[in-house]
Design a protein around this motif. Structure first.
Motif, PDB file in Angstrom:
ATOM      1  N   ARG A   1       0.819  -1.211   0.000  1.00  0.00           N
ATOM      2  CA  ARG A   1       0.000   0.000   0.000  1.00  0.00           C
ATOM      3  C   ARG A   1       0.856   1.265   0.000  1.00  0.00           C
ATOM      4  N   ARG A   2       2.172   1.116  -0.002  1.00  0.00           N
ATOM      5  CA  ARG A   2       3.047   2.300   0.038  1.00  0.00           C
ATOM      6  C   ARG A   2       2.847   3.151  -1.209  1.00  0.00           C
ATOM      7  N   GLY A   3       2.614   4.438  -0.979  1.00  0.00           N
ATOM      8  CA  GLY A   3       2.382   5.347  -2.089  1.00  0.00           C
ATOM      9  C   GLY A   3       0.931   5.467  -2.499  1.00  0.00           C
ATOM     10  N   MET A   4       0.053   4.764  -1.801  1.00  0.00           N
ATOM     11  CA  MET A   4      -1.387   4.927  -2.013  1.00  0.00           C
ATOM     12  C   MET A   4      -1.910   5.852  -0.922  1.00  0.00           C
ATOM     13  N   VAL A   5      -2.587   6.907  -1.297  1.00  0.00           N
ATOM     14  CA  VAL A   5      -3.145   7.824  -0.300  1.00  0.00           C
ATOM     15  C   VAL A   5      -4.253   7.096   0.437  1.00  0.00           C
ATOM     16  N   ALA A   6      -4.119   6.969   1.750  1.00  0.00           N
ATOM     17  CA  ALA A   6      -4.981   6.086   2.531  1.00  0.00           C
ATOM     18  C   ALA A   6      -6.362   6.683   2.758  1.00  0.00           C
ATOM     19  N   TYR A   7      -7.359   5.818   2.696  1.00  0.00           N
ATOM     20  CA  TYR A   7      -8.740   6.105   3.134  1.00  0.00           C
ATOM     21  C   TYR A   7      -8.966   5.329   4.424  1.00  0.00           C
ATOM     22  N   GLY A   8      -9.055   4.001   4.333  1.00  0.00           N
ATOM     23  CA  GLY A   8      -9.183   3.145   5.507  1.00  0.00           C
ATOM     24  C   GLY A   8      -7.998   2.194   5.547  1.00  0.00           C
ATOM     25  N   SER A   9      -7.018   2.470   6.369  1.00  0.00           N
ATOM     26  CA  SER A   9      -5.730   1.773   6.312  1.00  0.00           C
ATOM     27  C   SER A   9      -5.826   0.268   6.516  1.00  0.00           C
ATOM     28  N   SER A  10      -6.781  -0.199   7.298  1.00  0.00           N
ATOM     29  CA  SER A  10      -6.898  -1.637   7.548  1.00  0.00           C
ATOM     30  C   SER A  10      -7.769  -2.336   6.507  1.00  0.00           C
TER      31      SER A  10
ATOM     32  N   ILE B   1     -22.525  -3.738   6.855  1.00  0.00           N
ATOM     33  CA  ILE B   1     -22.557  -2.344   6.418  1.00  0.00           C
ATOM     34  C   ILE B   1     -22.304  -1.404   7.590  1.00  0.00           C
ATOM     35  N   ALA B   2     -22.991  -1.632   8.713  1.00  0.00           N
ATOM     36  CA  ALA B   2     -22.791  -0.782   9.885  1.00  0.00           C
ATOM     37  C   ALA B   2     -21.349  -0.893  10.392  1.00  0.00           C
ATOM     38  N   THR B   3     -20.854  -2.111  10.450  1.00  0.00           N
ATOM     39  CA  THR B   3     -19.490  -2.338  10.928  1.00  0.00           C
ATOM     40  C   THR B   3     -18.476  -1.647  10.029  1.00  0.00           C
ATOM     41  N   TYR B   4     -18.642  -1.837   8.734  1.00  0.00           N
ATOM     42  CA  TYR B   4     -17.705  -1.257   7.772  1.00  0.00           C
ATOM     43  C   TYR B   4     -17.677   0.259   7.867  1.00  0.00           C
ATOM     44  N   TYR B   5     -18.844   0.893   7.870  1.00  0.00           N
ATOM     45  CA  TYR B   5     -18.850   2.350   7.826  1.00  0.00           C
ATOM     46  C   TYR B   5     -18.365   2.978   9.123  1.00  0.00           C
ATOM     47  N   ILE B   6     -18.517   2.305  10.240  1.00  0.00           N
ATOM     48  CA  ILE B   6     -17.932   2.811  11.484  1.00  0.00           C
ATOM     49  C   ILE B   6     -16.410   2.756  11.400  1.00  0.00           C
ATOM     50  N   ILE B   7     -15.877   1.604  10.998  1.00  0.00           N
ATOM     51  CA  ILE B   7     -14.420   1.435  10.947  1.00  0.00           C
ATOM     52  C   ILE B   7     -13.807   2.314   9.847  1.00  0.00           C
ATOM     53  N   ALA B   8     -14.402   2.286   8.659  1.00  0.00           N
ATOM     54  CA  ALA B   8     -13.845   3.051   7.541  1.00  0.00           C
ATOM     55  C   ALA B   8     -13.869   4.551   7.818  1.00  0.00           C
ATOM     56  N   MET B   9     -14.965   5.060   8.379  1.00  0.00           N
ATOM     57  CA  MET B   9     -15.048   6.495   8.636  1.00  0.00           C
ATOM     58  C   MET B   9     -14.121   6.907   9.771  1.00  0.00           C
ATOM     59  N   ALA B  10     -13.959   6.039  10.772  1.00  0.00           N
ATOM     60  CA  ALA B  10     -13.025   6.341  11.853  1.00  0.00           C
ATOM     61  C   ALA B  10     -11.603   6.455  11.308  1.00  0.00           C
TER      62      ALA B  10
ATOM     63  N   ARG C   1     -18.062  11.906   6.052  1.00  0.00           N
ATOM     64  CA  ARG C   1     -17.384  10.736   6.624  1.00  0.00           C
ATOM     65  C   ARG C   1     -16.366  11.141   7.693  1.00  0.00           C
ATOM     66  N   ILE C   2     -15.714  12.275   7.505  1.00  0.00           N
ATOM     67  CA  ILE C   2     -14.784  12.753   8.536  1.00  0.00           C
ATOM     68  C   ILE C   2     -15.538  13.052   9.832  1.00  0.00           C
ATOM     69  N   MET C   3     -16.674  13.693   9.711  1.00  0.00           N
ATOM     70  CA  MET C   3     -17.450  14.053  10.903  1.00  0.00           C
ATOM     71  C   MET C   3     -17.971  12.813  11.627  1.00  0.00           C
ATOM     72  N   LEU C   4     -18.490  11.856  10.854  1.00  0.00           N
ATOM     73  CA  LEU C   4     -18.983  10.633  11.475  1.00  0.00           C
ATOM     74  C   LEU C   4     -17.848   9.832  12.104  1.00  0.00           C
ATOM     75  N   GLY C   5     -16.700   9.807  11.420  1.00  0.00           N
ATOM     76  CA  GLY C   5     -15.545   9.087  11.951  1.00  0.00           C
ATOM     77  C   GLY C   5     -15.023   9.706  13.224  1.00  0.00           C
ATOM     78  N   THR C   6     -14.989  11.021  13.262  1.00  0.00           N
ATOM     79  CA  THR C   6     -14.547  11.718  14.470  1.00  0.00           C
ATOM     80  C   THR C   6     -15.510  11.447  15.626  1.00  0.00           C
ATOM     81  N   TYR C   7     -16.794  11.392  15.307  1.00  0.00           N
ATOM     82  CA  TYR C   7     -17.809  11.148  16.332  1.00  0.00           C
ATOM     83  C   TYR C   7     -17.641   9.766  16.970  1.00  0.00           C
ATOM     84  N   VAL C   8     -17.461   8.726  16.141  1.00  0.00           N
ATOM     85  CA  VAL C   8     -17.394   7.377  16.706  1.00  0.00           C
ATOM     86  C   VAL C   8     -16.095   7.133  17.461  1.00  0.00           C
ATOM     87  N   LEU C   9     -15.102   7.988  17.259  1.00  0.00           N
ATOM     88  CA  LEU C   9     -13.840   7.863  18.003  1.00  0.00           C
ATOM     89  C   LEU C   9     -13.785   8.762  19.227  1.00  0.00           C
TER      90      LEU C   9
END
Length: 487
Positions: free
Chosen positions: A199-208, A306-315, A358-366
């Protein structure tokens, strides 16, 4: 040179090595095709025509090099893969002038193999979307019907390959972003096992979750690209130190006797469009004719995917995108009067609506008080989803199901309903949570829509070879889609 448009990557390679074509002729043919189709398809953010032609002439002067598996082949890459000396925008205004000083590992591997990179493919901004309508620059159209979306977020790569602008492309898959547009556009797309491709050189969205993978017009072409980009990268901590398999050798299988194919009942349930189910069932019947044993399996926690993915991906997105602050690089608002203004106004104007959401939702769940209720719980469910897959794959060699619940929908149809848009990834996102490989290949056109339908093959860790062997045989038994009707 229009006859080249119907050729596969493998056929072009043979013609180049036999000196029946020059690299310059092949590159010029692709550039002409881009000139003809790009005004309507809008698949590319940028085209590196002069650089590609200069490279082609130098390669012709040096002569064919059989040791390089992609010698002289024009390709494109998704615009979140860093390319030295060429802008990498991620489909976002905030990176409109970002020019990396190095190539992503996968891009470097393509170049080492002799490929000619002729363009950067359009995408949903920071890979956040399922239709390639979220780009800050243009909305890509489906080559089969220019009123339809190509899927996303690697819709530019899928449309580019389907429109014969290049002989392959690299996309990325965080929750189905290779497989879903491959299904909607009628090409072959592989999401590799997590860790197989650096993944080196790919701008990350959801690193895992993120993985780079090939998109092509045939299974053999796909295997050729993966053969090049797979392998260990000592500079990437998520890269697995294991040799790549011989994916081309896997294409020699003549039948599927002794192979167990699992049908997850959750993938064939209510919500699946009738014409998609019909085409996919017909493909499954062909697998059985080839000797495969069909087994019904269950993925009981898939309803939480879907719920699991969007929580993890947005975080993960909220954390990864924090670096784009208007200070170090990228877009900076000229209206800012102090440091806080720089952050707020640069990010507000630099990011599109979906990225901000997605940034706002990710910040919220963290955030404090909600981490345990959301992110921690999602991580626990993710483990259960992975265990479901591993249990099912103990009984089977591969699992099969639709890649998308529907064929391509109309441009603009779902842009005002983000929740409904998220549901378009219902059959793909769980595989990213499990870190396993998946391949989508076209199995026909919808009886009503006349749009491509893709079947998804899901496999065991680092067993892409089995996916290719099954897909290759199925491809042989399936009538080819032909030229996209929209071009």
């Amino acid at each position: 040179m229009s006859f080249l448009y119907d050729k596969s990557l493998s056929e072009i390679r043979s013609l180049l090595l036999a000196k029946e074509l020059t690299v310059t002729e092949v590159v010029e043919a692709c550039l002409k095709r881009i000139e003809e189709t790009e005004p309507s398809v809008q698949a590319l953010i940028s085209v590196q025509a002069e650089e590609a032609l200069e490279q082609a002439r130098a390669m012709d002067e040096a002569g064919p090099n059989e040791s390089k598996p992609l010698w002289g082949i024009p390709l494109t890459v998704k615009d979140l893969l860093c390319t030295k000396g060429t802008k990498t925008t991620c489909g976002s205004k905030i990176l409109e002038n970002f020019e990396p000083f190095y190539d992503a590992f996968a891009v470097a591997k393509l170049k080492e193999a002799g490929a000619v990179i002729i363009g950067k493919a359009n995408m949903d901004e920071f890979a956040m979307g399922s239709s390639t309508e979220n780009s800050a620059y243009k909305a890509t159209k489906n080559p089969w019907d220019l009123n339809k979306v190509p899927g996303g977020s690697s819709g530019g790569s899928a449309a580019c390959v389907t429109a014969s602008q290049a002989f392959g492309s690299l996309g990325t898959d965080t929750g189905g972003s290779i497989r879903q547009p491959a299904s909607l556009c009628g090409c072959v797309g592989l999401k590799p096992t997590y860790g197989l491709v650096s993944r080196r050189g790919m701008v990350a969205y959801g690193s895992s979750l993120d993985q780079i993978g090939p998109m092509t017009r045939s299974v053999e072409d796909n295997a050729r690209l993966l053969q090049v980009i797979a392998g260990h990268d000592e500079k990437d901590s998520t890269s697995v130190d294991a040799p790549a398999a011989d994916y081309l050798a896997a294409l020699n299988r003549t039948d599927l006797k002794g192979l167990n194919v699992g049908l997850p009942k959750e993938f064939w349930a209510e919500g699946l469009d009738g014409e998609v189910e019909s085409a996919c069932r017909a493909a499954v019947a062909k697998l059985e004719e080839l000797g495969a044993e069909l087994v019904e399996v269950e993925l009981p926690h898939s309803s939480y995917a879907i719920a699991t993915y969007y929580i993890i991906a947005m975080a993960e997105a909220s954390s990864n995108l924090a670096r784009f602050d208007g200070v170090r690089y990228g877009y900076r608002s000229d209206e800012a009067e102090n440091l806080l203004d720089i952050y707020v106004k640069s990010r507000s104007k630099g990011f599109g609506d979906e990225v901000q959401r997605r940034i706002m939702l990710g910040t919220y769940v963290l955030s404090s008080g909600y981490y345990d209720a959301y992110y921690k719980k999602a991580a626990q469910v993710r483990r259960l989803i992975r265990e479901d897959y591993l249990k099912a794959l103990e009984q089977c060699d591969v699992l099969v199901g639709p890649a998308s619940p529907v064929t391509a929908w109309n441009v603009g149809e779902l842009t005002s309903d983000p929740l409904k848009m998220y549901l378009m990834d219902i059959y793909t996102i769980s595989l990213n949570l499990a870190g396993l490989p998946g391949l989508s290949l076209p199995v026909g056109l919808g009886a009503d829509s006349n749009m491509p339908v893709g079947l998804q093959l899901l496999g065991k860790e680092f067993d892409e070879a089995t996916l290719y062997s099954v897909a290759s045989l199925l491809e042989e038994k399936t009538e080819q889609l032909g030229t996209p009707a929209g071009l």
